[in-house]
Design an enzyme around this catalytic site. Sequence first.
Site, PDB file in Angstrom:
ATOM      1  N   GLY A 157      52.299  28.858  -9.266  1.00  0.00           N
ATOM      2  CA  GLY A 157      51.029  28.976  -9.980  1.00  0.00           C
ATOM      3  C   GLY A 157      49.809  28.808  -9.092  1.00  0.00           C
ATOM      4  CB  ALA A 158      47.117  27.390  -8.152  1.00  0.00           C
ATOM      5  CG  LEU A 159      49.448  32.894 -10.236  1.00  0.00           C
ATOM      6  CD1 LEU A 159      49.815  33.968 -11.256  1.00  0.00           C
ATOM      7  CD2 LEU A 159      50.618  32.653  -9.286  1.00  0.00           C
ATOM      8  N   GLY A 183      47.534  36.841  -2.908  1.00  0.00           N
ATOM      9  CA  GLY A 183      48.846  36.868  -2.242  1.00  0.00           C
ATOM     10  C   GLY A 183      49.959  36.996  -3.271  1.00  0.00           C
ATOM     11  CG  HIS A 184      50.735  33.746  -5.944  1.00  0.00           C
ATOM     12  ND1 HIS A 184      49.667  32.892  -5.895  1.00  0.00           N
ATOM     13  CD2 HIS A 184      51.800  33.035  -5.488  1.00  0.00           C
ATOM     14  CE1 HIS A 184      50.057  31.717  -5.455  1.00  0.00           C
ATOM     15  NE2 HIS A 184      51.340  31.768  -5.187  1.00  0.00           N
ATOM     16  CD  GLN A 197      59.474  29.830  -0.045  1.00  0.00           C
ATOM     17  OE1 GLN A 197      59.319  28.671  -0.359  1.00  0.00           O
ATOM     18  NE2 GLN A 197      58.684  30.793  -0.490  1.00  0.00           N
ATOM     19  CB  SER A 251      47.422  28.781   0.767  1.00  0.00           C
ATOM     20  OG  SER A 251      48.019  27.588   0.315  1.00  0.00           O
ATOM     21  CB  SER A 252      48.183  27.381  -4.536  1.00  0.00           C
ATOM     22  OG  SER A 252      48.834  28.550  -4.964  1.00  0.00           O
TER      23      SER A 252
END
Length: 278
Positions: free
Chosen positions: A30-32, A35-36, A153, A185-186
Site C-alpha cells: 500500500g501507500a501506492l 512504481g506500484h 526480493q 518508495s512508500s
Amino acid sequence: MKIVKTTAEILSLLNQYNKKKSIGFAPTMGALHEGHISLIERSKKDCDITVCSIFVNPTQFNSQEDFKNYPKEINADILKLQKANCDIVFIPEKSNLYSENEKAREYDFGILSSVMEGKYRIGHFNGMATIVEKLLNIIQPTKAFFGEKDLQQLQIVKELVKKEKMSTEIIGISTIRELNGLAKSSRNKLLTVKQKIEASLIYKCLCYCKENKSLGITKLKDYISTIFNKNNYVALEYVEFVSLKTLQPIQSWNEDNTNAICIAAYVNHVRLIDNIIL
Ligand code: AMP
C-alpha cells in the site's frame, strides 16, 4: 473494481472467471505510488484480469518501529487502483492470512539471502517469502509482477517459485523514479522536501558508476563512501557491487547487464534502497 477483504471472497470471485483467462498479480504493502501503478499497467497489458493486494506484512519487518510507522493510505490507494483500471484489490486482515502466533516459514535461499538485505534485515526474506507464497497459492496468478527496485526480493521470489514448483511466471519491472532520480518508495512519504532532495544522492552515485565504469570497482566503492561521508543527511549502510544472478560480490565487471550496484542508506530513520544494473 472489486474490493475483497477475505480469502474466501477472493477464491469465490476468481472461481467465477473462465479458467482460460490469465491472471496478473501485483502484491504491495500500500501507500501506492507510480512504481506500484507501473506493475498494474504491465499486468493490464499482459493479462486478462489484474489483481493487486494491499497488506502490510508484519513478519517481514525486522523493526517494530518501522512496521508501526509504515505509511497507510487505503482510501487514496483504492482511488489510484480504480484509475489504473485494476480489476480486483485484495485487502486482507492479518487473521485472514496467518493463524494465531504463526511465524514466518524458514526458507533456505542459500547465498541469495545471506548478503545485503538478508544480512542487514535479519528474517526479512523469510517473512517476505512466507506472505508471497501464501498470496501466490491463493490467487494462482499466471504472472506476478515485482519491481527491480527490490532486486534481491525479485531474485528470491524467482527462486521461491522454482523451489515450490509454482506455475506463476515472475516478471521484473524497471524502477520508477522521482524527477531528481530518487526511486519512488512508500517510505519517501516519511521524508521532508529537503530530505528528498538530499536522498537523490543515492541515484547520483549509481549514475556516477554507470558513467565511470572504467575506473573499476575498488575506486568507485571508495568514491561512494567518500561522497556519503561528506553528506550530513544520508548515511550509507552498504554499497555492494554484485553479480545480478547470484548477488555475490564481484571484484571486476562481468558482461554488460549482468552486474548490479546495490545501495542501502538511511535518511534520518527512514531506510532507502536502490540499485542499477550495469
Ligand atoms: P512494496 O509496497 O514496497 O512492498 O512494493 C510492492 C511492489 O512494488 C514490489 O514488487 C516493489 O519492488 C515494487 N516497487 C516499489 N517501488 C517501485 C518503484 N519505484 N518502481 C517500480 N516498482 C516498485
